[in-house]
Motif scaffolding. Structure first.
Motif, PDB file in Angstrom:
ATOM      1  N   UNK A   1     -23.473  17.944  17.728  1.00 24.84           N
ATOM      2  CA  UNK A   1     -23.602  17.302  16.407  1.00 24.84           C
ATOM      3  C   UNK A   1     -22.581  16.181  16.221  1.00 24.84           C
ATOM      4  N   UNK A   2     -21.850  15.855  17.285  1.00 22.73           N
ATOM      5  CA  UNK A   2     -20.900  14.755  17.203  1.00 22.73           C
ATOM      6  C   UNK A   2     -19.481  15.173  16.895  1.00 22.73           C
ATOM      7  N   UNK A   3     -19.208  16.489  16.881  1.00 23.43           N
ATOM      8  CA  UNK A   3     -17.861  16.976  16.633  1.00 23.43           C
ATOM      9  C   UNK A   3     -16.964  16.770  17.848  1.00 23.43           C
ATOM     10  N   UNK A   4     -15.722  17.184  17.712  1.00 25.29           N
ATOM     11  CA  UNK A   4     -14.750  17.041  18.807  1.00 25.29           C
ATOM     12  C   UNK A   4     -15.139  17.934  19.974  1.00 25.29           C
TER      13      UNK A   4
ATOM     14  N   UNK B   1     -28.484  10.755  31.088  1.00 25.94           N
ATOM     15  CA  UNK B   1     -27.359  10.242  31.878  1.00 25.94           C
ATOM     16  C   UNK B   1     -26.133  10.014  30.999  1.00 25.94           C
ATOM     17  N   UNK B   2     -26.349   9.500  29.794  1.00 30.27           N
ATOM     18  CA  UNK B   2     -25.226   9.285  28.879  1.00 30.27           C
ATOM     19  C   UNK B   2     -24.592  10.614  28.479  1.00 30.27           C
ATOM     20  N   UNK B   3     -25.406  11.639  28.245  1.00 31.69           N
ATOM     21  CA  UNK B   3     -24.886  12.958  27.866  1.00 31.69           C
ATOM     22  C   UNK B   3     -24.089  13.563  29.014  1.00 31.69           C
ATOM     23  N   UNK B   4     -24.662  13.529  30.244  1.00 33.77           N
ATOM     24  CA  UNK B   4     -23.941  14.067  31.403  1.00 33.77           C
ATOM     25  C   UNK B   4     -22.631  13.326  31.614  1.00 33.77           C
TER      26      UNK B   4
ATOM     27  N   UNK C   1     -11.385  29.814  40.574  1.00 30.90           N
ATOM     28  CA  UNK C   1     -12.122  29.083  39.540  1.00 30.90           C
ATOM     29  C   UNK C   1     -11.218  28.816  38.351  1.00 30.90           C
ATOM     30  N   UNK C   2     -10.492  29.839  37.910  1.00 33.49           N
ATOM     31  CA  UNK C   2      -9.606  29.683  36.754  1.00 33.49           C
ATOM     32  C   UNK C   2      -8.507  28.651  37.009  1.00 33.49           C
ATOM     33  N   UNK C   3      -8.029  28.595  38.249  1.00 34.30           N
ATOM     34  CA  UNK C   3      -6.994  27.616  38.593  1.00 34.30           C
ATOM     35  C   UNK C   3      -7.502  26.190  38.401  1.00 34.30           C
ATOM     36  N   UNK C   4      -8.717  25.918  38.865  1.00 37.28           N
ATOM     37  CA  UNK C   4      -9.294  24.584  38.690  1.00 37.28           C
ATOM     38  C   UNK C   4      -9.528  24.303  37.209  1.00 37.28           C
ATOM     39  N   UNK C   5     -10.081  25.273  36.504  1.00 34.83           N
ATOM     40  CA  UNK C   5     -10.389  25.067  35.089  1.00 34.83           C
ATOM     41  C   UNK C   5      -9.138  24.878  34.241  1.00 34.83           C
ATOM     42  N   UNK C   6      -8.002  25.407  34.698  1.00 33.31           N
ATOM     43  CA  UNK C   6      -6.769  25.275  33.913  1.00 33.31           C
ATOM     44  C   UNK C   6      -6.301  23.824  33.805  1.00 33.31           C
ATOM     45  N   UNK C   7      -6.773  22.973  34.711  1.00 31.44           N
ATOM     46  CA  UNK C   7      -6.365  21.561  34.668  1.00 31.44           C
ATOM     47  C   UNK C   7      -7.395  20.671  33.978  1.00 31.44           C
ATOM     48  N   UNK C   8      -8.403  21.271  33.369  1.00 35.16           N
ATOM     49  CA  UNK C   8      -9.450  20.493  32.707  1.00 35.16           C
ATOM     50  C   UNK C   8      -9.278  20.545  31.194  1.00 35.16           C
ATOM     51  N   UNK C   9     -10.018  19.713  30.509  1.00 36.28           N
ATOM     52  CA  UNK C   9      -9.990  19.686  29.054  1.00 36.28           C
ATOM     53  C   UNK C   9     -10.934  20.751  28.521  1.00 36.28           C
ATOM     54  N   UNK C  10     -10.434  21.603  27.649  1.00 40.58           N
ATOM     55  CA  UNK C  10     -11.243  22.689  27.087  1.00 40.58           C
ATOM     56  C   UNK C  10     -11.959  22.220  25.822  1.00 40.58           C
ATOM     57  N   UNK C  11     -13.156  22.713  25.640  1.00 46.86           N
ATOM     58  CA  UNK C  11     -13.878  22.447  24.394  1.00 46.86           C
ATOM     59  C   UNK C  11     -13.143  23.139  23.254  1.00 46.86           C
TER      60      UNK C  11
ATOM     61  N   UNK D   1     -16.733  13.197  31.394  1.00 48.49           N
ATOM     62  CA  UNK D   1     -15.548  12.528  30.856  1.00 48.49           C
ATOM     63  C   UNK D   1     -14.718  13.498  30.015  1.00 48.49           C
ATOM     64  N   UNK D   2     -15.376  14.245  29.143  1.00 52.97           N
ATOM     65  CA  UNK D   2     -14.663  15.197  28.295  1.00 52.97           C
ATOM     66  C   UNK D   2     -14.062  16.356  29.087  1.00 52.97           C
ATOM     67  N   UNK D   3     -14.683  16.726  30.179  1.00 51.88           N
ATOM     68  CA  UNK D   3     -14.211  17.796  31.056  1.00 51.88           C
ATOM     69  C   UNK D   3     -12.909  17.405  31.755  1.00 51.88           C
ATOM     70  N   UNK D   4     -12.675  16.117  31.879  1.00 58.13           N
ATOM     71  CA  UNK D   4     -11.457  15.646  32.527  1.00 58.13           C
ATOM     72  C   UNK D   4     -11.714  14.663  33.645  1.00 58.13           C
ATOM     73  N   UNK D   5     -12.978  14.235  33.780  1.00 61.46           N
ATOM     74  CA  UNK D   5     -13.300  13.196  34.745  1.00 61.46           C
ATOM     75  C   UNK D   5     -13.983  13.698  35.998  1.00 61.46           C
ATOM     76  N   UNK D   6     -14.462  12.716  36.765  1.00 60.09           N
ATOM     77  CA  UNK D   6     -15.215  12.980  37.981  1.00 60.09           C
ATOM     78  C   UNK D   6     -14.397  13.784  38.998  1.00 60.09           C
ATOM     79  N   UNK D   7     -13.120  13.474  39.119  1.00 59.30           N
ATOM     80  CA  UNK D   7     -12.254  14.177  40.072  1.00 59.30           C
ATOM     81  C   UNK D   7     -12.180  15.669  39.779  1.00 59.30           C
TER      82      UNK D   7
END
Length: 112
Positions: free
Chosen positions: A108-111, A9-12, A89-99, A17-23
């Motif tokens: 391993x704990x990196x950014x 649950x913590x990983x998910x 799909x690309x339109x939605x992904x364009x507003x998210x945080x990229x790895x 959160x890193x993806x840009x949030x629940x919304x």
């Protein structure tokens, strides 16, 4: 509220959160669902097809907990995404945080 009482649950939660949030996750799921309905496919199959259609991807590893999943996975090869599907799909992904690196860097704990 979800209790983050397990490592999974913590990983998910961290991924969301890193993806840009629940919304942002909900926006993506809605788009994947609408594309799935168009092609009579599950959200999982639409997402997997999107990955498979990337030029640098040769294969994916799928898991199945029951017979339904196996049956659903077989449908994955009965459709392709058209330009409109990919654009949505690309339109939605364009507003998210990229790895910034690969998944192993993050594991391993990196950014992100």
């Amino acid at each position: 509220d979800v209790v983050l009482d397990t490592g999974s649950k913590r990983k998910y939660s961290s991924v969301i959160r890193n993806f840009g949030g629940w919304g942002n996750l909900q926006k993506l799921l809605k788009v994947l669902d609408s594309i799935g309905k168009k092609h009579d496919q599950s959200i999982a199959n639409v997402a997997t097809r999107w990955v498979l259609e990337k030029e640098s991807v040769l294969a994916v590893i799928l898991g199945a907990r029951n017979d339904f999943h196996v049956e659903d996975h077989q449908k994955l090869f009965q459709f392709t995404l058209d330009a409109e599907d990919k654009s949505k799909i690309d339109e939605v992904l364009s507003s998210t945080t990229k790895a910034t690196g690969d998944c192993y860097d993050w594991e391993r704990g990196g950014k992100w």
